[in-house]
Design a protein around this motif. Sequence first.
Motif, mmCIF file in Angstrom:
data_model
loop_
_atom_site.group_PDB
_atom_site.id
_atom_site.type_symbol
_atom_site.label_atom_id
_atom_site.label_comp_id
_atom_site.label_asym_id
_atom_site.label_seq_id
_atom_site.Cartn_x
_atom_site.Cartn_y
_atom_site.Cartn_z
ATOM 1 N N PHE A 76 29.231 -74.111 -87.091
ATOM 2 C CA PHE A 76 28.769 -74.679 -85.761
ATOM 3 C C PHE A 76 28.513 -76.181 -86.017
ATOM 4 C CE2 PHE A 76 26.215 -76.209 -82.363
ATOM 5 C CZ PHE A 76 26.877 -76.000 -81.214
ATOM 6 N N ARG A 77 29.104 -77.290 -85.321
ATOM 7 C CA ARG A 77 28.791 -78.921 -85.561
ATOM 8 C C ARG A 77 28.586 -79.035 -84.063
ATOM 9 N NH1 ARG A 77 30.734 -80.511 -90.640
ATOM 10 N NH2 ARG A 77 31.855 -78.920 -91.466
ATOM 11 N N SER A 78 27.584 -80.007 -84.067
ATOM 12 C CA SER A 78 27.442 -80.771 -82.836
ATOM 13 C C SER A 78 26.657 -81.947 -82.950
ATOM 14 C CB SER A 78 26.520 -79.794 -81.788
ATOM 15 O OG SER A 78 26.110 -80.567 -80.711
ATOM 16 N N ARG A 79 27.141 -83.230 -82.226
ATOM 17 C CA ARG A 79 26.391 -84.373 -82.044
ATOM 18 C C ARG A 79 25.289 -84.499 -81.137
ATOM 19 N NH1 ARG A 79 28.847 -88.186 -85.935
ATOM 20 N NH2 ARG A 79 26.856 -88.867 -85.607
ATOM 21 N N ARG A 80 25.550 -83.771 -80.251
ATOM 22 C CA ARG A 80 24.347 -83.737 -79.398
ATOM 23 C C ARG A 80 23.184 -82.904 -79.672
ATOM 24 N NH1 ARG A 80 25.853 -82.510 -73.283
ATOM 25 N NH2 ARG A 80 27.453 -83.843 -73.723
ATOM 26 N N PRO A 81 22.089 -83.012 -79.053
ATOM 27 C CA PRO A 81 20.867 -82.191 -79.827
ATOM 28 C C PRO A 81 20.593 -80.909 -79.206
ATOM 29 C CG PRO A 81 19.968 -83.704 -78.349
ATOM 30 C CD PRO A 81 21.389 -84.271 -78.408
ATOM 31 N N PHE A 82 19.455 -80.069 -79.721
ATOM 32 C CA PHE A 82 19.536 -78.883 -79.094
ATOM 33 C C PHE A 82 18.238 -79.130 -78.201
ATOM 34 C CE2 PHE A 82 21.239 -76.897 -82.943
ATOM 35 C CZ PHE A 82 22.197 -75.856 -82.250
ATOM 36 N N HIS A 83 18.281 -78.352 -76.941
ATOM 37 C CA HIS A 83 16.965 -78.184 -76.107
ATOM 38 C C HIS A 83 15.993 -77.444 -76.886
ATOM 39 C CE1 HIS A 83 14.184 -77.067 -73.160
ATOM 40 N NE2 HIS A 83 14.741 -77.983 -72.219
ATOM 41 N N PRO A 84 14.684 -77.899 -77.249
ATOM 42 C CA PRO A 84 13.796 -77.218 -78.127
ATOM 43 C C PRO A 84 13.495 -75.585 -77.676
ATOM 44 C CG PRO A 84 12.744 -78.845 -77.296
ATOM 45 C CD PRO A 84 14.026 -79.269 -76.694
ATOM 46 N N GLN A 85 13.269 -75.664 -76.387
ATOM 47 C CA GLN A 85 13.081 -74.326 -75.853
ATOM 48 C C GLN A 85 14.121 -73.339 -75.795
ATOM 49 O OE1 GLN A 85 9.455 -73.414 -74.465
ATOM 50 N NE2 GLN A 85 10.516 -71.368 -74.988
ATOM 51 N N ARG A 86 15.177 -73.815 -75.416
ATOM 52 C CA ARG A 86 16.365 -72.924 -75.247
ATOM 53 C C ARG A 86 16.773 -72.390 -76.590
ATOM 54 N NH1 ARG A 86 18.098 -76.292 -71.227
ATOM 55 N NH2 ARG A 86 19.784 -77.567 -72.527
ATOM 56 N N LEU A 87 16.678 -73.430 -77.656
ATOM 57 C CA LEU A 87 16.982 -73.010 -79.058
ATOM 58 C C LEU A 87 15.919 -71.956 -79.538
ATOM 59 C CD1 LEU A 87 18.316 -73.182 -81.785
ATOM 60 C CD2 LEU A 87 16.780 -75.184 -82.225
ATOM 61 N N HIS A 88 14.574 -72.192 -79.263
ATOM 62 C CA HIS A 88 13.638 -71.325 -79.730
ATOM 63 C C HIS A 88 13.760 -69.824 -79.044
ATOM 64 C CE1 HIS A 88 9.657 -69.170 -79.454
ATOM 65 N NE2 HIS A 88 9.557 -69.828 -80.594
ATOM 66 N N ASP A 121 30.470 -61.804 -83.728
ATOM 67 C CA ASP A 121 31.258 -62.240 -82.634
ATOM 68 C C ASP A 121 31.125 -63.762 -82.639
ATOM 69 O OD1 ASP A 121 32.339 -62.719 -80.248
ATOM 70 O OD2 ASP A 121 31.312 -61.106 -79.571
ATOM 71 N N ASP A 122 32.284 -64.449 -83.317
ATOM 72 C CA ASP A 122 31.975 -65.849 -83.358
ATOM 73 C C ASP A 122 31.944 -66.517 -82.264
ATOM 74 O OD1 ASP A 122 34.679 -64.661 -83.639
ATOM 75 O OD2 ASP A 122 35.484 -66.495 -84.245
ATOM 76 N N THR A 123 32.932 -65.990 -81.117
ATOM 77 C CA THR A 123 33.028 -66.496 -79.916
ATOM 78 C C THR A 123 31.607 -66.464 -79.157
ATOM 79 O OG1 THR A 123 35.550 -65.935 -79.851
ATOM 80 C CG2 THR A 123 34.350 -66.739 -77.706
ATOM 81 N N ALA A 124 31.059 -65.596 -79.143
ATOM 82 C CA ALA A 124 29.749 -65.176 -78.564
ATOM 83 C C ALA A 124 28.744 -66.237 -79.247
ATOM 84 C CB ALA A 124 29.241 -64.023 -78.470
ATOM 85 N N LEU A 125 28.730 -66.407 -80.586
ATOM 86 C CA LEU A 125 27.593 -67.093 -81.523
ATOM 87 C C LEU A 125 27.684 -68.681 -80.947
ATOM 88 C CD1 LEU A 125 27.480 -65.661 -84.919
ATOM 89 C CD2 LEU A 125 25.725 -65.673 -83.467
ATOM 90 N N ILE A 126 29.226 -69.073 -80.994
ATOM 91 C CA ILE A 126 29.509 -70.551 -80.672
ATOM 92 C C ILE A 126 29.040 -70.782 -79.327
ATOM 93 C CG2 ILE A 126 31.189 -71.913 -80.227
ATOM 94 C CD1 ILE A 126 32.626 -71.097 -82.576
ATOM 95 N N ALA A 127 29.138 -69.728 -78.418
ATOM 96 C CA ALA A 127 28.898 -70.002 -76.955
ATOM 97 C C ALA A 127 27.411 -70.056 -76.598
ATOM 98 C CB ALA A 127 29.533 -68.593 -76.051
#
Length: 392
Positions: free
Chosen positions: A254-266, A353-359
């Motif tokens: 998984f790659r992304s330039r924009r950051p994670f929201h800390p609460q949602r990632l946690h 489930d790669d689709t679900a993980l990326i989502a």
Amino acid sequence: MSVQLTTTAVTVLSGFVPSAVRATAQALLLADDRLVSVSHDITGIRDGTVLRTVRTATEVLEHETIRVEHGCVACTLREDVVPTLARLAAGPAGRDLLLVLPHTIEPESVAAACGRMTGIRFDSYVTVVDTDRFLDDLTSTDDLRHRGLHAADDDHRTVADVVVHQVEFSDTVILWSRRTSDPAHVDRLGALVHRLAPWAVQVPTGTTRSLDIGGLSALVRGTRRHDPQRPGLLGLALEGRAVGVSDPASSVVFRSRRPFHPQRLHDALDELTTDAVRGRGQLWIASRPDLVIAFESAGGGVSLGSLGHWLDALPAARWTEAGDQRRFAAELSWDPYYGDRNTVLALIGLNLDDTALIALLTSCLLTDAEVADGFGAWRDLPDPFRDFFPPR
């Protein structure tokens, strides 16, 4: 008159199942009667004692109990392994060494302690995977302490941590199987090991009654596969190197330039690690936009650590503190808004489930509206990680 300097080649052998490692070591010794092995029994290390054995295939040259000053693995490496290798390297010319690690030792620690020794070339780091045991250990939630294998009172590593770190640091993986091993199972494990260490050469031993020790030795020794310039696993992405391979149902990158929201990632961490037996890479969270965060998961646990600062967060005069490869990778992928900040995560499993993980990962990123609020506002987002990475 010219003097020709000789360099002793060292093969480092690791693995979590002692019987498979010992069998491999004996096979390599039998294939070359000049080869000398060095091994350390650290079962008494918490009491400050280590048993060193130096041997050939047919003769024990040294068998000595030594005291280590502080009773720790790092002390053993510094106080005995390094001087022992140096002393043996100064012996008869043409004699190479096999360093056989205790089964709870991670080879990267050896590379850090022994990387700049004069007269010695670390030829390859070889990990032995016991195909009958590997999957159980990889998915275990046991700490080393649960099995009485901890090296010190503050050793809180899990079995899965040690197993994956041994495989991932290696440049060669021996798939040790037996006559009774299921060939199809061995093939499946080989595919899983490739997801864990796509940079490593795999050497299967087969499932016949006999082992070609000469063939095994030729595939393992004298290969010059070790690259002393390769960064630690969690620093690979910073240099633009691959942290994994994408393969449906077994590996997601998984790659992304924009950051994670800390609460949602946690909130998503438990779900992220439910099916993935291994996760690794780098990420950034909006509330700490200056910090490169290392991500690891294995055995159901998650570890976050600091890899330093993004170059974009540093004065240009300090960019020379980073290596050439990292600066080059940053320049190639520089973003006018985010700079060199980027997330690269590899999640590895058996039935993903790669689709679900990326989502799921995508849902943890900042939304367009949150991105528009800007860097200043991001620092005030609710952040469960704040105690791990206190503001500076």
